[in-house]
Design a protein around this motif. Structure first.
Motif, PDB file in Angstrom:
ATOM      1  N   TRP A 210       0.875  -1.313  -0.071  1.00  0.00           N
ATOM      2  CA  TRP A 210      -0.101  -0.006  -0.100  1.00  0.00           C
ATOM      3  C   TRP A 210       0.877   0.958  -0.015  1.00  0.00           C
ATOM      4  CZ3 TRP A 210       0.420   3.238   4.194  1.00  0.00           C
ATOM      5  CH2 TRP A 210       1.152   2.971   4.939  1.00  0.00           C
ATOM      6  N   THR A 211       2.302   1.248   0.425  1.00  0.00           N
ATOM      7  CA  THR A 211       2.998   1.998   0.508  1.00  0.00           C
ATOM      8  C   THR A 211       3.369   3.026  -1.283  1.00  0.00           C
ATOM      9  OG1 THR A 211       5.005   0.926   0.670  1.00  0.00           O
ATOM     10  CG2 THR A 211       4.179   1.571   3.059  1.00  0.00           C
ATOM     11  N   HIS A 212       3.352   1.940  -2.071  1.00  0.00           N
ATOM     12  CA  HIS A 212       3.080   2.237  -2.708  1.00  0.00           C
ATOM     13  C   HIS A 212       2.192   1.976  -3.937  1.00  0.00           C
ATOM     14  CE1 HIS A 212       7.421   0.949  -2.175  1.00  0.00           C
ATOM     15  NE2 HIS A 212       8.478   1.448  -2.893  1.00  0.00           N
ATOM     16  N   SER A 213       1.110   2.805  -3.781  1.00  0.00           N
ATOM     17  CA  SER A 213      -0.201   2.764  -4.099  1.00  0.00           C
ATOM     18  C   SER A 213      -0.467   4.445  -4.534  1.00  0.00           C
ATOM     19  CB  SER A 213      -1.234   2.442  -2.750  1.00  0.00           C
ATOM     20  OG  SER A 213      -2.867   2.844  -3.348  1.00  0.00           O
ATOM     21  N   LYS A 214      -1.531   4.385  -5.396  1.00  0.00           N
ATOM     22  CA  LYS A 214      -1.850   5.909  -6.599  1.00  0.00           C
ATOM     23  C   LYS A 214      -2.323   6.603  -5.001  1.00  0.00           C
ATOM     24  CE  LYS A 214      -0.555   4.896 -10.850  1.00  0.00           C
ATOM     25  NZ  LYS A 214      -1.406   4.050 -12.322  1.00  0.00           N
ATOM     26  N   VAL A 215      -3.937   5.268  -4.533  1.00  0.00           N
ATOM     27  CA  VAL A 215      -3.916   5.848  -3.868  1.00  0.00           C
ATOM     28  C   VAL A 215      -3.909   6.661  -2.784  1.00  0.00           C
ATOM     29  CG1 VAL A 215      -6.212   5.522  -2.146  1.00  0.00           C
ATOM     30  CG2 VAL A 215      -6.144   4.832  -4.191  1.00  0.00           C
ATOM     31  N   THR A 216      -2.703   5.728  -1.780  1.00  0.00           N
ATOM     32  CA  THR A 216      -1.896   6.332  -0.618  1.00  0.00           C
ATOM     33  C   THR A 216      -1.487   8.026  -0.825  1.00  0.00           C
ATOM     34  OG1 THR A 216      -1.238   4.314  -0.007  1.00  0.00           O
ATOM     35  CG2 THR A 216      -0.281   5.611   1.098  1.00  0.00           C
ATOM     36  N   MET A 217      -0.799   8.056  -2.446  1.00  0.00           N
ATOM     37  CA  MET A 217      -0.057   9.120  -2.750  1.00  0.00           C
ATOM     38  C   MET A 217      -1.022  10.285  -3.174  1.00  0.00           C
ATOM     39  SD  MET A 217       0.725   9.478  -6.873  1.00  0.00           S
ATOM     40  CE  MET A 217      -0.080   9.987  -6.936  1.00  0.00           C
ATOM     41  N   PHE A 218      -2.320   9.839  -2.981  1.00  0.00           N
ATOM     42  CA  PHE A 218      -3.010  11.000  -2.825  1.00  0.00           C
ATOM     43  C   PHE A 218      -3.490  11.751  -1.648  1.00  0.00           C
ATOM     44  CE2 PHE A 218      -3.926  10.328  -6.984  1.00  0.00           C
ATOM     45  CZ  PHE A 218      -3.519  11.998  -7.516  1.00  0.00           C
ATOM     46  N   LEU A 219      -3.496  10.328  -0.851  1.00  0.00           N
ATOM     47  CA  LEU A 219      -4.504  10.443   0.485  1.00  0.00           C
ATOM     48  C   LEU A 219      -3.537  11.124   1.689  1.00  0.00           C
ATOM     49  CD1 LEU A 219      -7.211   7.375   1.119  1.00  0.00           C
ATOM     50  CD2 LEU A 219      -7.602   9.379   0.008  1.00  0.00           C
ATOM     51  N   LEU A 220      -2.223  10.171   1.521  1.00  0.00           N
ATOM     52  CA  LEU A 220      -0.880  10.451   2.928  1.00  0.00           C
ATOM     53  C   LEU A 220      -1.166  11.740   3.029  1.00  0.00           C
ATOM     54  CD1 LEU A 220       0.533   9.104   5.152  1.00  0.00           C
ATOM     55  CD2 LEU A 220       2.079   8.754   3.607  1.00  0.00           C
ATOM     56  N   PRO A 221      -0.789  12.784   1.907  1.00  0.00           N
ATOM     57  CA  PRO A 221      -0.330  13.827   2.414  1.00  0.00           C
ATOM     58  C   PRO A 221      -0.955  15.231   2.441  1.00  0.00           C
ATOM     59  CG  PRO A 221       0.824  13.055   0.187  1.00  0.00           C
ATOM     60  CD  PRO A 221      -0.333  12.657   0.514  1.00  0.00           C
ATOM     61  N   MET A 222      -2.904  14.692   2.315  1.00  0.00           N
ATOM     62  CA  MET A 222      -3.426  14.922   3.337  1.00  0.00           C
ATOM     63  C   MET A 222      -3.668  15.387   4.396  1.00  0.00           C
ATOM     64  SD  MET A 222      -7.133  13.422   0.914  1.00  0.00           S
ATOM     65  CE  MET A 222      -7.835  15.068   1.952  1.00  0.00           C
ATOM     66  N   LEU A 223      -2.358  14.954   5.209  1.00  0.00           N
ATOM     67  CA  LEU A 223      -2.446  15.116   6.700  1.00  0.00           C
ATOM     68  C   LEU A 223      -1.621  16.662   6.830  1.00  0.00           C
ATOM     69  CD1 LEU A 223      -0.333  11.728   8.031  1.00  0.00           C
ATOM     70  CD2 LEU A 223      -2.529  12.516   8.645  1.00  0.00           C
ATOM     71  N   PHE A 224      -1.044  17.455   6.084  1.00  0.00           N
ATOM     72  CA  PHE A 224      -0.464  18.154   5.498  1.00  0.00           C
ATOM     73  C   PHE A 224      -1.934  19.681   5.877  1.00  0.00           C
ATOM     74  CE2 PHE A 224       2.634  16.500   4.525  1.00  0.00           C
ATOM     75  CZ  PHE A 224       3.648  16.754   5.310  1.00  0.00           C
ATOM     76  N   MET A 225      -3.247  19.204   5.431  1.00  0.00           N
ATOM     77  CA  MET A 225      -4.357  19.418   5.739  1.00  0.00           C
ATOM     78  C   MET A 225      -5.517  19.640   6.835  1.00  0.00           C
ATOM     79  SD  MET A 225      -5.425  20.589   1.390  1.00  0.00           S
ATOM     80  CE  MET A 225      -6.071  18.857   1.004  1.00  0.00           C
ATOM     81  N   LEU A 226      -5.278  18.080   7.669  1.00  0.00           N
ATOM     82  CA  LEU A 226      -5.530  18.077   8.323  1.00  0.00           C
ATOM     83  C   LEU A 226      -4.942  18.923   9.313  1.00  0.00           C
ATOM     84  CD1 LEU A 226      -6.726  13.538   7.595  1.00  0.00           C
ATOM     85  CD2 LEU A 226      -8.334  15.957   7.257  1.00  0.00           C
TER      86      LEU A 226
END
Length: 205
Positions: A115-131
């Motif tokens: 999952w660390t190499h998933s395109k979905v994770t690519m979009f979701l994980l950086p959202m921490l900086f907005m959350l």
């Protein structure tokens, strides 16, 4: 095998190109149309925040390889140790520290290029900086395991009038993380699938 040098250079290069293009666009429009220089939310003009964005791009260019023993893993867990140490000893934010510690275990429990190499994770994980800004600014947090209360909490946040403004504070950092992450997946042949890669096939969803 981890391509440490290629990945950190890839993250920095990709974000440098984006930053320069976005900065030129910002300055051009501001000069010709008389708009404020801070109109563009995709980048920040604060020197410290600019440095932060480049660091984030570099780190996210390395992050997907934390699921194996590598230089990337050592760097990230060193950073997490400092963050957790500060949360516990100086800020006394025990819940946040526990959540970070729990999440930090997930990459190790997964298989390489999962999952660390998933395109979905690519979009979701950086959202921490907005959350994170939302978490800091929103004053009506009520932690509960009751689903009804959680649903009410989510609806309350979504309808919060300051949500767009607060979330925008982290948007430049989100893009930095996204670009760094995308550079890693591109170099691994996952983002577009045009490069040859060694090892196991990664998730591409």
């Amino acid at each position: 095998m981890s391509m440490f040098r290629e990945h950190w250079l890839g993250g920095l290069t990709a974000y440098s190109i984006f930053f320069i293009l976005s900065l030129v666009t910002t300055l051009t429009i501001s000069i010709f149309y008389g708009t404020p220089f801070d109109w563009n939310p995709t980048i920040t003009l604060d020197p410290l925040e600019i440095v932060g964005c480049f660091v984030i791009a570099l780190l996210f260019g390395l992050w997907p390889d934390v699921d194996i023993t590598s230089k990337s893993q050592k760097i990230f867990y060193s950073v997490l140790f400092v963050v957790n140490f500060s949360l516990i000893l100086f800020l006394r934010r025990y819940l946040e520290s526990a959540i970070i510690g729990l999440l930090a275990m997930l990459p190790i429990l997964s298989k390489h290029r999962g999952w660390t190499h998933s395109k979905v994770t690519m979009f979701l994980l950086p959202m921490l900086f907005m959350l994170i800004p939302i978490y800091s600014e929103y004053s009506n947090w009520h932690w509960s395991l009751n689903w009804e209360i959680l649903l009410q909490q989510i609806v309350s946040i979504i309808t919060w009038e300051r949500l767009p403004t607060v979330a925008q504070r982290g948007f430049a950092f989100y893009l930095a993380g996204l670009i760094g992450y995308a550079s890693h997946l591109y170099l691994d042949g996952i983002l577009i699938g045009t490069r040859k890669t060694k090892g196991k096939k990664a998730y591409t969803i």
